[in-house]
Design an enzyme around this catalytic site. Structure first.
Site, short mmCIF file in Angstrom:
data_model
loop_
_atom_site.label_atom_id
_atom_site.label_comp_id
_atom_site.label_asym_id
_atom_site.label_seq_id
_atom_site.Cartn_x
_atom_site.Cartn_y
_atom_site.Cartn_z
N SER A 43 0.86 -1.19 0.00
CA SER A 43 0.00 0.00 0.00
C SER A 43 0.88 1.23 0.00
O SER A 43 2.04 1.19 0.45
CB SER A 43 -0.87 0.01 1.26
OG SER A 43 -1.50 1.27 1.43
N TYR A 56 -1.84 -1.01 10.75
CA TYR A 56 -1.91 -1.42 9.34
C TYR A 56 -0.69 -0.95 8.53
O TYR A 56 -0.10 -1.74 7.78
CB TYR A 56 -3.20 -0.84 8.74
CG TYR A 56 -3.39 -1.04 7.25
CD1 TYR A 56 -3.99 -2.20 6.76
CD2 TYR A 56 -3.02 -0.05 6.33
CE1 TYR A 56 -4.19 -2.38 5.39
CE2 TYR A 56 -3.21 -0.22 4.97
CZ TYR A 56 -3.81 -1.38 4.50
OH TYR A 56 -4.01 -1.55 3.15
#
Ligand code: NAD
Ligand code: MG
Length: 291
Positions: free
Chosen positions: A183, A196
């Site tokens: 990401s 995360y």
């Protein structure tokens, strides 16, 4: 030719809270996973793919694209996502390929090992591992971030990748490819994604290290690093709900990506066309480039 700014829906969107893990079928506007638009050209003819998170979002777009490129697919997802997964199975079968559903959580090593072994058996081999599943829950303060959540995020995003790759590598013939999903958060972490974002940084380093380790077996390993995408991950707690209406508006292209917009990169990295590409992290970010 189409203007990328207006090709897909732009903010504002409506708030639309869903319980985790969320369903694509409940989203408004509906995400585009390529159901109507993705056209294959047999670039993965005869290939055998295991795709995690294949029911919705980026994983569904990958599943549709791989099938239309000629691959048979095992789909991994959570049991509560059965309704989304059924739609993907139908789409793969309509593309003339085999779709084998294998629901179950991947937060235990035994489940990951079993999934790889059963996928290998069901497909009569395995040569693409596309690991797309991920868990993301926003939390405003470190004081409220529980060890249970920290564990679940790492187990889903990092440990499952390790366990699935560990089980798969001995089974993968030369020419096989592993594609992980990182990401933009690996490089530009949000303050609300304290658990995360580091998982996505770990995926970057794991991808580069494994690529070097298994090159001698003829296996390539790469990762895709998406920016903000319109998927159930976000309205089901991935973002604070008040951020959903303007999700993606801060990007140079002024909107979130649609899952289908990642598919060409996952196809490239799976196919022989990318035979000299390994250990790379590919950004698909809408203009917020990786460093
Ligand atoms: P999504 O919710 O459609 O897909 C995530 C999938 O992960 C779910 O469908 C579910 O099947 C799977 N999953 C979650 N917990 C699991 C568990 N315990 N066991 C097995 N499977 C589990 O959302 P998405 O945005 O398409 O997410 C796909 C990947 O893309 C994730 O790795 C996510 O981190 C990454 N990503 C998403 C964005 C974004 O803005 N949407 C941005 C960057 C990276
Ligand atoms: Mg889902």
């Amino acid at each position: 030719m189409q203007d990328p700014r207006t090709k897909y829906p732009q903010p504002p969107f409506g708030e639309q809270p869903q319980p985790v893990p969320g369903l694509a079928r409940e989203m408004s506007p509906k995400p585009d996973h390529g159901e109507k638009s993705y056209r294959g050209s047999r670039r993965l003819e005869g290939r055998k793919a295991l795709i995690t998170g294949a029911d919705s979002g980026i994983g569904r777009a990958v599943a549709i694209a791989y099938a239309r490129e000629g691959a048979d697919v095992v789909l991994s997802y959570l049991p509560e996502e059965e309704a989304d997964a059924r739609e993907v199975v139908d789409l793969i079968e309509k593309a003339g390929q085999r779709a084998i559903a294998m629901p179950g959580s991947l937060t235990e090593e035994s489940a990951c090992t079993r999934l790889v072994q059963e996928a290998h058996k069901a497909l009569g081999g395995l040569d693409i591992l596309a690991l797309v599943a991920g868990h993301q829950q926003a939390c405003e303060s470190i004081e409220d971030l529980t060890t249970a959540q920290f564990d679940e995020t790492f187990k889903t995003n990092v440990y499952s990748m390790f366990w699935l790759c560990k089980a798969a590598v001995p089974l993968l013939p030369p020419g096989s490819t592993i594609i992980n999903t990182s990401s933009i958060q690996a490089y530009q972490p949000s303050p609300t994604l304290l658990d995360y974002a580091p998982t996505k940084a770990a995926i970057v380093a794991f991808t580069k290290a494994l690529a070097k380790q298994v090159a001698e077996k003829g296996i390539r390993v790469n990762a895709v690093a998406p920016g903000p995408f319109w998927t159930p991950l976000q309205p089901s707690g991935g973002q604070p709900q008040e951020k959903i209406p303007n999700f993606g508006s801060q990007l140079p292209l002024g909107r979130p990506g649609q899952p289908v917009e990642t598919a060409p990169v996952y196809v490239l990295l799976a196919s022989d066309d990318s035979s000299f590409i390994t250990g790379e992290i590919y950004g698909v970010t809408g203009g917020n480039p990786l460093p």
